[in-house]
Design an enzyme around this catalytic site. Structure first.
Site, PDB file in Angstrom:
ATOM      1  CG  ASP A 163     -41.962  47.992  64.113  1.00  0.00           C
ATOM      2  OD1 ASP A 163     -42.769  48.378  64.972  1.00  0.00           O
ATOM      3  OD2 ASP A 163     -41.626  46.795  63.986  1.00  0.00           O
ATOM      4  CE  LYS A 178     -44.694  45.554  71.735  1.00  0.00           C
ATOM      5  NZ  LYS A 178     -44.871  44.243  72.354  1.00  0.00           N
ATOM      6  CG  PHE A 182     -38.712  41.689  67.676  1.00  0.00           C
ATOM      7  CD1 PHE A 182     -38.392  40.344  67.533  1.00  0.00           C
ATOM      8  CD2 PHE A 182     -40.018  42.026  68.001  1.00  0.00           C
ATOM      9  CE1 PHE A 182     -39.358  39.356  67.721  1.00  0.00           C
ATOM     10  CE2 PHE A 182     -40.983  41.041  68.191  1.00  0.00           C
ATOM     11  CZ  PHE A 182     -40.650  39.708  68.050  1.00  0.00           C
TER      12      PHE A 182
HETATM   13  N1  PLP Z   1     -42.456  45.435  66.194  1.00  0.00           N
HETATM   14  C1  PLP Z   1     -41.881  45.785  67.346  1.00  0.00           C
HETATM   15  C2  PLP Z   1     -40.951  46.966  67.357  1.00  0.00           C
HETATM   16  C3  PLP Z   1     -42.150  45.099  68.526  1.00  0.00           C
HETATM   17  O1  PLP Z   1     -41.562  45.464  69.664  1.00  0.00           O
HETATM   18  C4  PLP Z   1     -43.042  43.996  68.477  1.00  0.00           C
HETATM   19  C5  PLP Z   1     -43.334  43.218  69.689  1.00  0.00           C
HETATM   20  O2  PLP Z   1     -42.650  43.264  70.684  1.00  0.00           O
HETATM   21  C6  PLP Z   1     -43.620  43.656  67.247  1.00  0.00           C
HETATM   22  C7  PLP Z   1     -43.314  44.398  66.132  1.00  0.00           C
HETATM   23  C8  PLP Z   1     -44.578  42.508  67.140  1.00  0.00           C
HETATM   24  O3  PLP Z   1     -45.798  42.848  67.695  1.00  0.00           O
HETATM   25  P1  PLP Z   1     -46.895  41.716  67.990  1.00  0.00           P
HETATM   26  O4  PLP Z   1     -46.336  40.843  69.067  1.00  0.00           O
HETATM   27  O5  PLP Z   1     -48.114  42.491  68.414  1.00  0.00           O
HETATM   28  O6  PLP Z   1     -47.102  40.975  66.726  1.00  0.00           O
END
Ligand code: PLP
Length: 396
Positions: free
Chosen positions: A223, A252, A138
């Site tokens: 990520d 986050k 994700f």
């Molecule tokens: N990458 C990862 C691993 C995530 O867990 C998330 C959100 O849960 C995101 C990217 C996306 O982040 P945002 O909601 O701040 O765009």
């Protein structure tokens, strides 16, 4: 407003993109939340891995009011003291040499993909622009990030997607190797798949991934939007894998609940970006970056990484204890305070039953219960959470 009124108002005016729970938190302190009707909850979700210092941490609250009275925003066309100071802290505590600031995880990943593509085209070949990502991953909800994400349900209805992404099974080095040709500029991967159901791959897999990237001159993007800022017991999860990425994204928890994202890179990649290549109006403004610096200082000064490791072990052993008693729990997995229970039943009804008893948990995928307490959580609070889970599981 009472909860019923808030729900009615939301249903009338908020777009229906979230399956919202019938709880309206209006106040928080530490690991606890109070809803609009005065009911108290133990928060083992942390606003989805955001409020790592808990709610209303005095140092964060003080930093917010101090900087709000000094300066909120100036354009990135100016020098920004707190942005530079935060970038220094992030680089001094990671593999990175340079930082680009934005506002969210998806935006940080977009920046990473743009940087990797430009690097590939500039330093390798005009046709070197593809990114390999993992099945079950994700990476966010923008058009490019739903394309990057390895889950069909996230993409459905939004086609045509962005060209140039390829997918391989998470943890499968053979499939990955097959796809790593001259058109690939980067591999993008989460150290632990959070949204994917707290799924992990072995340290050996990550080591092989790093050496394949070195061998084929392919960038490695981590990520760490969910795993970063102490969640797994080190500031960044890659530290426990014995390797370093070339690019890393975080968001986050970085500013304790204020919107911020960042893309970090080694100089040899970062130098590819030139003025005009990428931008974000709010990215790294004085307000969020001052608060983010306070979050990092607090994390270190209060020795919260030690707490994550110790309390994380404690929570894990409590969960293992539950697994022994309840056969519908298939596996306990995760690291630090990013933990998951894989179940033989659906997780959502358990989340709702825990909520009813005052414990906030989350369902990641259909059959995984995800547990993300604030990093300040105490053993006493862990016991309280485990007791509620035990009561709920007994009724299954
Ligand atoms: N990458 C990862 C691993 C995530 O867990 C998330 C959100 O849960 C995101 C990217 C996306 O982040 P945002 O909601 O701040 O765009």
């Amino acid at each position: 407003m009472k909860t019923d009124q808030i729900i009615a108002l939301s249903q009338k005016y908020i777009m229906n993109t979230y399956p919202r729970m019938p709880v309206a938190p209006v106040k928080g302190k530490g690991c606890w939340l109070w809803d609009a009707d005065g009911k108290k909850y133990l928060d083992f979700f942390s606003g989805l891995a955001v409020t790592n210092l808990g709610h209303a941490h005095p140092r964060v609250s003080y930093a917010i009011s101090k900087q709000a009275g000094a300066l909120l925003h100036v354009s990135n066309l100016f020098q920004i003291d707190h942005q530079a100071a935060l970038a220094e802290k992030l680089c001094q505590n990671s593999f990175a040499d340079k930082v680009f600031f934005c506002n969210s995880g998806a935006e940080a990943n977009e920046a990473a993909v743009k940087l990797a593509r430009k690097w590939g085209k500039t330093h390798k070949d005009p046709d070197c622009y593809k990114i390999i990502t993992m099945e079950g991953s994700f990476h966010g909800r923008t058009l490019a990030m739903i394309t990057a994400t390895g889950q069909e349900k996230i993409k459905r209805g939004f086609e045509p997607l962005i060209p140039g992404f390829q997918y391989v099974p998470f943890g499968d080095i053979v499939s990955l190797k097959e796809k790593m040709d001259n058109t690939v500029c980067a591999v993008m991967i989460e150290p632990i798949q959070g949204e994917g159901g707290v799924r992990m791959a072995s340290v050996d897999y990550f080591k092989e991934l790093r050496s394949l990237c070195n061998e084929k001159r392919i960038l490695l993007i981590f990520d760490e939007v969910q795993t970063g800022i102490g969640r797994t017991g080190t500031l960044f999860a890659y530290e426990q894998l014995g390797i370093e990425p070339d690019i890393m994204t975080i968001a986050k928890a970085l500013a304790g609940g204020l919107p911020v994202g960042a893309m970090l890179a080694r100089d040899f990649v970062a130098d590819t970006f030139q003025p005009g290549d990428h931008a974000a109006t709010f990215g790294g403004n004085p307000f969020v970056t001052f608060v983010a610096s306070t979050v990092l200082e607090t994390l270190f000064q209060e020795r919260l990484l030690d707490n994550v490791r110790e309390v994380g072990r404690y929570l894990r052993s409590g969960l293992e204890g539950l697994k022994k008693r309840y056969p519908f729990i298939k596996e306990v997995r995760g690291q630090g305070l990013l933990l998951g229970l894989e179940l033989e039943t659906e997780a959502k009804p358990l989340v709702m039953a825990c909520l009813e008893r005052g414990l906030i948990l989350n369902a990641a995928q259909e059959r995984v219960l995800r547990i993300l307490p604030p990093l300040i959580v105490s053993k006493k609070e862990i016991d309280q959470g485990l007791k509620i889970m035990d009561e709920v599981f007994r009724g299954i």
